[in-house]
Structures are given as structure tokens and as C-alpha cells.
Design a protein around this motif. Structure first.
Motif, PDB file in Angstrom:
ATOM      1  N   VAL A 333      -1.945  19.838   6.063  1.00 43.27           N
ATOM      2  CA  VAL A 333      -2.755  18.821   5.380  1.00 43.27           C
ATOM      3  C   VAL A 333      -1.897  18.182   4.291  1.00 43.27           C
ATOM      4  CG1 VAL A 333      -4.818  18.339   4.023  1.00 43.27           C
ATOM      5  CG2 VAL A 333      -4.911  20.017   5.880  1.00 43.27           C
ATOM      6  N   ILE A 334      -1.726  16.866   4.373  1.00 47.17           N
ATOM      7  CA  ILE A 334      -0.911  16.108   3.421  1.00 47.17           C
ATOM      8  C   ILE A 334      -1.854  15.249   2.595  1.00 47.17           C
ATOM      9  CG2 ILE A 334       1.013  14.503   3.160  1.00 47.17           C
ATOM     10  CD1 ILE A 334       1.413  15.249   6.332  1.00 47.17           C
ATOM     11  N   VAL A 335      -2.001  15.570   1.330  1.00 43.71           N
ATOM     12  CA  VAL A 335      -2.934  14.860   0.450  1.00 43.71           C
ATOM     13  C   VAL A 335      -2.164  13.797  -0.330  1.00 43.71           C
ATOM     14  CG1 VAL A 335      -4.576  15.076  -1.451  1.00 43.71           C
ATOM     15  CG2 VAL A 335      -4.377  16.919   0.253  1.00 43.71           C
ATOM     16  N   ASP A 336      -2.585  12.552  -0.199  1.00 34.95           N
ATOM     17  CA  ASP A 336      -1.974  11.426  -0.905  1.00 34.95           C
ATOM     18  C   ASP A 336      -3.014  10.815  -1.829  1.00 34.95           C
ATOM     19  OD1 ASP A 336      -0.731   9.150  -1.813  1.00 34.95           O
ATOM     20  OD2 ASP A 336      -0.405   8.251   0.155  1.00 34.95           O
ATOM     21  N   ILE A 337      -2.873  11.071  -3.130  1.00 35.44           N
ATOM     22  CA  ILE A 337      -3.744  10.441  -4.125  1.00 35.44           C
ATOM     23  C   ILE A 337      -3.046   9.148  -4.538  1.00 35.44           C
ATOM     24  CG2 ILE A 337      -5.044  10.755  -6.254  1.00 35.44           C
ATOM     25  CD1 ILE A 337      -5.670  12.858  -4.165  1.00 35.44           C
ATOM     26  N   GLN A 338      -3.472   8.034  -3.967  1.00 35.13           N
ATOM     27  CA  GLN A 338      -2.746   6.776  -4.099  1.00 35.13           C
ATOM     28  C   GLN A 338      -2.812   6.216  -5.520  1.00 35.13           C
ATOM     29  OE1 GLN A 338      -3.682   4.356  -0.208  1.00 35.13           O
ATOM     30  NE2 GLN A 338      -5.396   5.676  -0.715  1.00 35.13           N
ATOM     31  N   ARG A 339      -1.744   5.520  -5.871  1.00 40.97           N
ATOM     32  CA  ARG A 339      -1.662   4.849  -7.172  1.00 40.97           C
ATOM     33  C   ARG A 339      -0.926   3.526  -6.983  1.00 40.97           C
ATOM     34  NH1 ARG A 339       2.887   8.758 -10.063  1.00 40.97           N
ATOM     35  NH2 ARG A 339       4.651   7.323  -9.875  1.00 40.97           N
ATOM     36  N   GLY A 340      -0.870   2.724  -8.039  1.00 39.82           N
ATOM     37  CA  GLY A 340      -0.194   1.439  -7.945  1.00 39.82           C
ATOM     38  C   GLY A 340       1.291   1.599  -7.688  1.00 39.82           C
ATOM     39  N   GLY A 341       1.837   0.783  -6.807  1.00 44.08           N
ATOM     40  CA  GLY A 341       3.252   0.825  -6.474  1.00 44.08           C
ATOM     41  C   GLY A 341       3.816  -0.583  -6.454  1.00 44.08           C
ATOM     42  N   PRO A 342       5.060  -0.755  -5.951  1.00 42.55           N
ATOM     43  CA  PRO A 342       5.921   0.266  -5.342  1.00 42.55           C
ATOM     44  C   PRO A 342       6.695   1.068  -6.374  1.00 42.55           C
ATOM     45  CG  PRO A 342       7.005  -1.856  -5.270  1.00 42.55           C
ATOM     46  CD  PRO A 342       5.639  -2.099  -5.859  1.00 42.55           C
ATOM     47  N   SER A 343       7.564   1.959  -5.899  1.00 46.77           N
ATOM     48  CA  SER A 343       8.370   2.826  -6.737  1.00 46.77           C
ATOM     49  C   SER A 343       7.452   3.573  -7.713  1.00 46.77           C
ATOM     50  CB  SER A 343       9.450   2.020  -7.468  1.00 46.77           C
ATOM     51  OG  SER A 343      10.331   2.875  -8.158  1.00 46.77           O
ATOM     52  N   THR A 344       7.870   3.732  -8.954  1.00 50.87           N
ATOM     53  CA  THR A 344       7.026   4.435  -9.935  1.00 50.87           C
ATOM     54  C   THR A 344       5.742   3.660 -10.171  1.00 50.87           C
ATOM     55  OG1 THR A 344       9.024   5.286 -10.986  1.00 50.87           O
ATOM     56  CG2 THR A 344       6.981   5.430 -12.241  1.00 50.87           C
ATOM     57  N   GLY A 345       5.827   2.346 -10.163  1.00 52.56           N
ATOM     58  CA  GLY A 345       4.633   1.496 -10.192  1.00 52.56           C
ATOM     59  C   GLY A 345       3.734   1.719 -11.387  1.00 52.56           C
ATOM     60  N   LEU A 346       2.470   1.986 -11.108  1.00 51.79           N
ATOM     61  CA  LEU A 346       1.442   2.183 -12.134  1.00 51.79           C
ATOM     62  C   LEU A 346       0.878   3.601 -11.956  1.00 51.79           C
ATOM     63  CD1 LEU A 346      -0.443  -1.209 -11.644  1.00 51.79           C
ATOM     64  CD2 LEU A 346       1.294  -0.700 -13.372  1.00 51.79           C
ATOM     65  N   PRO A 347       1.477   4.604 -12.575  1.00 52.67           N
ATOM     66  CA  PRO A 347       1.101   5.999 -12.282  1.00 52.67           C
ATOM     67  C   PRO A 347      -0.365   6.334 -12.524  1.00 52.67           C
ATOM     68  CG  PRO A 347       3.201   5.931 -13.437  1.00 52.67           C
ATOM     69  CD  PRO A 347       2.647   4.531 -13.471  1.00 52.67           C
ATOM     70  N   THR A 348      -0.999   5.697 -13.517  1.00 54.81           N
ATOM     71  CA  THR A 348      -2.384   6.054 -13.833  1.00 54.81           C
ATOM     72  C   THR A 348      -3.393   5.015 -13.368  1.00 54.81           C
ATOM     73  OG1 THR A 348      -2.228   5.032 -16.037  1.00 54.81           O
ATOM     74  CG2 THR A 348      -1.624   7.364 -15.859  1.00 54.81           C
ATOM     75  N   LYS A 349      -2.949   4.033 -12.587  1.00 60.58           N
ATOM     76  CA  LYS A 349      -3.856   2.986 -12.114  1.00 60.58           C
ATOM     77  C   LYS A 349      -4.060   3.127 -10.604  1.00 60.58           C
ATOM     78  CE  LYS A 349      -3.634   1.417 -16.296  1.00 60.58           C
ATOM     79  NZ  LYS A 349      -4.713   1.709 -17.265  1.00 60.58           N
ATOM     80  N   THR A 350      -5.205   2.665 -10.149  1.00 61.02           N
ATOM     81  CA  THR A 350      -5.593   2.918  -8.759  1.00 61.02           C
ATOM     82  C   THR A 350      -5.144   1.808  -7.823  1.00 61.02           C
ATOM     83  OG1 THR A 350      -7.459   3.672  -7.415  1.00 61.02           O
ATOM     84  CG2 THR A 350      -7.843   1.771  -8.838  1.00 61.02           C
ATOM     85  N   GLU A 351      -4.962   2.163  -6.557  1.00 60.50           N
ATOM     86  CA  GLU A 351      -4.607   1.216  -5.514  1.00 60.50           C
ATOM     87  C   GLU A 351      -4.832   1.878  -4.153  1.00 60.50           C
ATOM     88  OE1 GLU A 351      -1.546  -1.667  -6.830  1.00 60.50           O
ATOM     89  OE2 GLU A 351      -0.473  -0.992  -5.030  1.00 60.50           O
ATOM     90  N   GLN A 352      -4.921   1.076  -3.093  1.00 62.05           N
ATOM     91  CA  GLN A 352      -5.094   1.581  -1.730  1.00 62.05           C
ATOM     92  C   GLN A 352      -3.911   1.157  -0.868  1.00 62.05           C
ATOM     93  OE1 GLN A 352      -9.047  -0.339  -0.994  1.00 62.05           O
ATOM     94  NE2 GLN A 352      -9.563   1.638  -0.103  1.00 62.05           N
ATOM     95  N   SER A 353      -2.724   1.234  -1.401  1.00 62.74           N
ATOM     96  CA  SER A 353      -1.596   0.587  -0.751  1.00 62.74           C
ATOM     97  C   SER A 353      -0.740   1.518   0.094  1.00 62.74           C
ATOM     98  CB  SER A 353      -0.710  -0.084  -1.816  1.00 62.74           C
ATOM     99  OG  SER A 353      -0.413   0.813  -2.863  1.00 62.74           O
ATOM    100  N   ASP A 354      -1.208   2.724   0.396  1.00 60.88           N
ATOM    101  CA  ASP A 354      -0.413   3.673   1.178  1.00 60.88           C
ATOM    102  C   ASP A 354      -0.901   3.836   2.619  1.00 60.88           C
ATOM    103  OD1 ASP A 354       0.925   4.016  -1.177  1.00 60.88           O
ATOM    104  OD2 ASP A 354       0.268   6.071  -1.541  1.00 60.88           O
ATOM    105  N   LEU A 355      -1.844   3.009   3.062  1.00 66.21           N
ATOM    106  CA  LEU A 355      -2.387   3.188   4.407  1.00 66.21           C
ATOM    107  C   LEU A 355      -1.313   2.988   5.476  1.00 66.21           C
ATOM    108  CD1 LEU A 355      -4.583   3.615   6.484  1.00 66.21           C
ATOM    109  CD2 LEU A 355      -5.330   1.248   6.130  1.00 66.21           C
ATOM    110  N   LEU A 356      -0.566   1.904   5.376  1.00 67.86           N
ATOM    111  CA  LEU A 356       0.469   1.673   6.377  1.00 67.86           C
ATOM    112  C   LEU A 356       1.607   2.681   6.248  1.00 67.86           C
ATOM    113  CD1 LEU A 356       0.663  -2.230   6.574  1.00 67.86           C
ATOM    114  CD2 LEU A 356      -0.683  -0.626   7.950  1.00 67.86           C
ATOM    115  N   GLN A 357       1.859   3.166   5.047  1.00 70.53           N
ATOM    116  CA  GLN A 357       2.845   4.229   4.867  1.00 70.53           C
ATOM    117  C   GLN A 357       2.399   5.492   5.596  1.00 70.53           C
ATOM    118  OE1 GLN A 357       3.186   5.890   0.910  1.00 70.53           O
ATOM    119  NE2 GLN A 357       5.329   6.441   1.210  1.00 70.53           N
TER     120      GLN A 357
END
Length: 618
Positions: A333-357
Motif C-alpha cells: 500500500v503506497i499512501v500519497d498525501i498530495q500537496r502543491g508542486g512541482p518539486s518542493t512546491g507548497l508543502p502545507t497547501k493542498t492539491e490533487q496533482s499526483d493522479l497522473l504520477q
């Protein structure tokens, strides 16, 4: 006695410098609200820095709570009440307030230097810039210091208790009980009795100030929300996810192993599971992301329920080992708690940008099932579901959440362990080949899962590694036809997951909608609230939210073809829309946002209304 006004719902936001206890005060008010029985949703919003620059807009931390006497779906679009602890907190949050909102502001730091640092050209408490709001200007810091005048704390340390004074004031304003909060403060600071005493005193002083001051003439009550009988608790997304993994371990009768490297916003899962040793949980805080997933995959090879947790940057580092798990065909089980990106991006802000990843972010044909949670309490069920798929089909599985879900909270009806699915697995215990040999890639005809042999089982020795395997024997093979067969078989195994999924349920009350809003992940609340608004205005609209993103449910295509328009709101640039267009050839309308913040339901409702009336996004 002051007048008591009945309200059906309230949105409160507490804001101040990061490190000044805004999250703690908000969390405590939330716990009391949950105990009272209101439905609620929260939205903590804070900078990535441990101690951001004081008095600046970048350093503002806030906590928003929406509570009501009825079912609600979001933390609210705009606060009815803002508690601002300094000029920066006021300036950062003022644009979100509707006209007529109440502002409770601490006037202590409104000197020229602090105003300039926050970007104010003049003092908003003295000009007419706040005339559209109900302003309650209080010397919260001075009142806190006065309440603690008899303590041994320094003036600086005593002033830090102003968040508890504000919490006490809010507790009075909204008729919250105080006993549990006093008990919490005493327990939290039990090793620092002087700090505990100061915070309790400040909290009581704030409550009593509300009772006696003429600045607040009314207090408010929000009745409990009706709910089915049962045991409830307030729970955050990361905590519910950790409990879901623990429940999956118990239902599978496998030890849970978490290999992880700390990363925002996933670290809370590691923290929580590290406390659960009594349930046979083993946690490994690795030196890096690669070591974390390598250890988790090794634990799966050894017969455990292997789990690794991370966020987008860490998932990128784990990609090669995920591909290895696909080749080995072991549960993970690989848990991905998504955050703003790319790279370090926005560590404490939310985003849904890892679906294609999650879908494609590996070399070669390496399909992985994907499960996505929709709200904080839903992460529990999604964790169990991810484990079910991983164990049943012998495959790594992505479980997607995001910072909005992870840090938010809501009431959760605590399930009975007996009501959860049976996840027990059967390990290979003896040779399965026709000639008495062990064939590690001999498959279950229904699920296509291969045999799972625990190392050390006599007679079941077999080869593992990342080089292509021969069908059935698992030996190294460079045969072209075998490679084609194994690639297609691994894909067919993932596709077979769809056979185990329940039919999708569309929310279309009148069965007459022409527009379907399709969503995934944390857009569930804003989409649901927006659809309620559209329906309240007399229009018909349907909603469908997806939990399984790879493979899609078997009836999704048929559902999409029922509607003239399919609208997909996402906190990315249209990743689900890309998948839907490619697979079903549906000309989906994509509504996108990448601000590090969730959608506002009122803005989304206007967009949906435009599509219904004009056929296009205005």
C-alpha cells in the motif's frame, strides 16, 4: 443575562502568527463542538516554516471551522466570524469576509511599525476600511496579561496564553462546555504546571469576559445535528487513515509494517502508527524515501502487510521500487498525501496533482490500482479497500489523499471491526506444480494473483528480482513472447479489480438532470455543496464521485453516456478529465484550480449554473 440567538450554522476563522497557537485553539474548539453534537468540517491553513516571520502576511496561520445543526459538506466558503490576533492576520483574511461579518481583533499590536510590516498604509481600526463589518476591538493581549498578573511567568510567556483567552471568549459566545478543554490543557502541560495553570486561567478569563463585557451583547447557540445512533468521534484524515491501516492488519491477521521518511503532510500517519506497537505494528523511520519503500516491500515479501507513506516529491523517489513491486507481484500500500508542486512546491497547501504520477509515473508498462479518499472520515474505508485490493490481487496499490483531507476533521461513526471485510490470505505452504516443484507465478484463475510464499517455507524457494520473470516458474526470461504475455497478464490482473467493485451510485434526485458533475478526492465537499445550491435555485444537476481511479468501475462509461454534459472540477489542470476523455471519448468540461486551496462552493455553483443555462463555462 444576555440574549441568546439561535443559529443554524456558523463559520469561524481564528488567525494569527504561525507558532502562536492558532491551530491548538481551533482544534480545541472543534473537539468541544464535536462533543456537543454539531456536524462540522475544518480547514487548518498554515505556512510551511516552523516559525514564519512574525507579523507578516506570509507568517499568518489560520484555522477555520464550520459547524451546524444539519449535515454540511465543507468548512465554509467565507467566515461569519474572524478572530484576528494582529494586523497581518486581519489583512490576510479580510478579503474572504462577507459584508456584515464579525471581526474580533486584538488591538495590542496595531502600532505603526506592525501596520507597515503587514502592508497597511493606515490603521484600519481608525479609518473607514472596516465599516462594512461588525468590529469588536479588544485588547486581548492586555486582558490576558491582566488575568495572569499574579503568575510567575514572564510578560512574554504570559502573553502567549492569549490564544486560550480567545478560545474562552469563543466558548462563551457559542455556548460551548469548558470542562473537557480545561482537562486537556492540564494533561497537555502536566510536566509544566505553571504553564498549565496560566493557560487554564487565561481560558477562564476569556469565558468570564464574554459574560461581563458590554462589547458583546449576544451569545449564540447552534443545536446538535441529527445523526443515526452510534458511537462518534471527531477525526482527522491522517488519523482515520492510520486507523484504517491498523484495521486492515487486524482483519488480514498480518503484521503491519510501515516504512516511511517524514514528509509534510504525511508524517502524522507515521507518528500515529508508531504508538500502536501493542497491535503488532512496526514502524521504520528510514533515512530516505527509497529506503522506506524498500523496507516496506521487503516486509511484504516476508509475509507482512507492507505500507509506505509520502507526498508527491517522495513518490517520485519511490518510483523504481514501485515498479519492482509490480514485477514481483507482491501486496504493497503506497499512501500519497498530495500537496502543491512541482518539486518542493507548497508543502502545507493542498492539491490533487499526483493522479497522473500515480497512474503512469514509472518506466515500462507498470499498472497500479488507485484508490482516492473523498473526505477525512472516508480515508478509513479507503485504507481498508486499498489493503483488500493489494492482498487479493498481489499488487502495489496507490491510496491518494491530500493536505485538505489529511489535516481537516469531521465526525466519524466508529465502525465495528466485525462489520469490516475479511481480508485473510492463504500463503503457499507446499509445492503447487504438477511435478512437485513450486511455481511462484502460477496464478489464481479468477484474480490472476500469484502464489505468496513466506521465506523459509521448506520447498518453496524461488527467485525474485526486477528482471522479467518466466510465466509460472519465475525464472529469468528474455523471451519476447513471454515478456509480451507477462506484461499483458499484469495489466489484466489490474483490470480484473473492476470485477470486485460495486455499481456506482449517482446522486440525481429527479433522474432528469442533463449535466453530471464528476469528481474525485477532496472535491467531494465543494461539489456536493455546489450541487445543493444549484438545486435550491430550481435547476437539475447530477453528481458522481469516484473512489476507484484505476481501474474505473465497469458501469462508468454507461453512466457518462446518459448525460449531455460531463463537468469535472479538479485541483489540477485536468488530470481526471484527460483520463476520461481518452478512455470514454467524452468531451468533458474541465474546471480547474491550483491555488493551494480547496474550491469555494459558491464559485463552483456559479460555474455549474452557467453550464446548465448557457451550455458553456462562463
Amino acid at each position: 443575562m444576555k440574549n441568546v440567538e439561535q443559529l443554524d450554522q456558523v463559520v469561524i476563522r481564528i488567525a494569527g502568527d504561525s507558532g502562536d497557537g492558532m491551530q491548538l485553539a481551533g482544534d480545541r474548539f472543534t473537539q468541544e463542538t464535536a462533543l456537543f453534537g454539531n456536524d462540522l468540517a475544518t480547514f487548518p491553513n498554515f505556512p510551511a516554516e516552523i516559525r514564519a516571520p512574525q507579523g507578516t502576511l506570509a507568517g499568518v496561520s489560520s484555522f477555520q471551522l464550520h459547524f451546524a445543526d444539519h449535515d454540511i459538506l465543507t468548512p465554509g466558503d467565507r467566515p461569519d466570524v474572524l478572530v484576528a490576533m494582529n494586523p497581518a492576520a486581519l489583512k490576510a483574511n479580510l478579503p474572504d469576509l462577507p459584508k456584515g461579518a464579525m471581526i474580533i481583533v486584538d488591538t495590542h499590536d496595531f502600532g505603526q511599525r506592525a501596520l507597515t510590516r503587514a502592508g497597511w498604509l493606515s490603521n484600519p481600526l481608525e479609518d473607514d476600511s472596516l465599516e462594512s463589518f461588525q468590529v469588536v476591538a479588544l485588547e486581548l493581549t492586555r486582558l490576558t496579561l491582566d488575568a495572569l498578573a499574579g503568575s510567575d511567568l514572564s510578560r512574554k510567556d504570559a502573553g502567549r496564553s492569549k490564544n486560550m483567552f480567545a478560545l474562552g471568549l469563543l466558548s462563551w459566545m457559542y455556548s460551548r462546555a469548558t470542562e473537557a478543554t480545561i482537562g486537556f490543557i492540564t494533561a497537555k502541560f502536566r510536566n509544566k504546571p505553571d504553564i498549565a495553570a496560566a493557560n487554564v486561567t487565561a481560558f477562564k478569563a476569556g469565558y468570564n469576559y464574554g459574560e461581563t463585557t458590554e462589547a458583546l451583547a449576544v451569545r449564540f447557540e447552534v443545536a446538535p445535528a441529527p445523526a443515526p445512533a452510534g458511537l462518534y468521534r471527531n477525526i482527522s484524515g491522517n488519523l482515520a487513515l492510520a486507523y484504517g491501516l491498523l484495521a486492515a492488519s487486524r482483519k488480514s491477521r498480518l503484521p503491519l509494517f510501515l516504512g516511511a521518511y517524514p514528509i509534510t503532510p504525511a508524517s502524522d500517519i507515521l507518528h500515529e502508527l508508531s504508538k500502536q506497537k501493542r497491535f503488532g505494528v512496526r514502524t521504520f523511520q528510514a533515512e530516505d524515501e527509497i529506503a522506506g519503500i524498500g523496507a516496506a516491500l521487503g516486509a511484504s515479501f516476508g509475509g507482512a502487510l507492507g505500507v509506505t507513506t509520502s507526498s508527491g516529491p517522495g513518490i517520485a523517489l519511490k518510483a523504481e521500487t514501485i515498479g519492482l513491486a509490480v514485477s514481483l507481484e507482491l501486496p504493497l500500500v503506497i499512501v500519497d498525501i498530495q500537496r502543491g508542486g512541482p518539486s518542493t512546491g507548497l508543502p502545507t497547501k493542498t492539491e490533487q496533482s499526483d493522479l497522473l504520477q500515480a497512474m503512469f509515473g514509472r518506466n515500462g508498462e507498470a499498472p497500479v490500482p488507485i484508490v482516492a479518499a473523498s473526505r477525512p472520515a472516508d480515508t478509513f474505508e479507503c485504507a481498508v479497500e486499498a489493503a483488500r485490493i493489494a492482498l487479493t490481487y498481489r499488487t502495489p496499490v496507490f491510496l491518494l489523499s491530500d493536505g485538505y483531507i489529511a489535516n481537516g476533521s469531521e465526525p466519524w461513526p466508529v465502525p465495528s471491526l466485525a462489520d469490516l471485510p475479511d481480508l485473510r490470505v492463504e500463503f503457499a505452504t507446499e509445492p503447487n506444480g504438477p511435478d512437485g516443484q513450486f511455481l511462484p507465478y502460477l496464478r489464481d484463475p479468477e484474480t490472476l494473483a500469484r502464489a505468496w510464499a513466506v521465506p523459509g517455507t521448506a520447498g518453496l524457494e524461488h527467485r525474485i528480482g526486477g528482471i522479467e520473470k518466466a510465466d509460472k516458474t519465475g525464472n529469468i526470461s528474455y523471451d519476447p513472447d513471454n515478456h509480451d504475455f507477462m506484461v499483458r497478464t499484469r495489466q489484466a490482473k489490474v483490470d480484473a479489480v473492476a470485477d470486485s467493485l460495486a455499481p456506482l451510485r449517482v446522486d440525481d434526485p429527479g433522474n432528469d438532470a442533463k449535466v453530471l458533475v464528476l469528481g474525485w478526492g477532496s472535491t467531494f465537499g465543494p461539489i456536493g455543496a455546489a450541487c445543493r445550491t444549484v438545486r435550491s435555485r430550481g435547476a437539475a444537476i447530477a453528481q458522481l464521485h469516484l473512489r476507484h481511479l484505476n481501474p474505473f468501475a465497469k458501469d462508468l462509461g454507461e453512466i457518462l453516456r446518459r448525460y449531455e454534459r460531463v463537468v469535472i472540477p479538479e485541483m489540477n489542470l485536468g488530470q481526471l478529465a484527460t483520463l476520461i476523455r481518452a478512455k470514454y471519448l467524452v468531451d468533458a468540461v474541465s474546471i480547474t484550480q491550483v491555488k493551494g486551496l480547496p474550491f469555494r462552493a459558491d464559485e463552483l455553483a456559479r460555474s455549474l449554473q452557467s453550464i446548465i443555462e448557457l451550455g458553456v463555462l462562463a
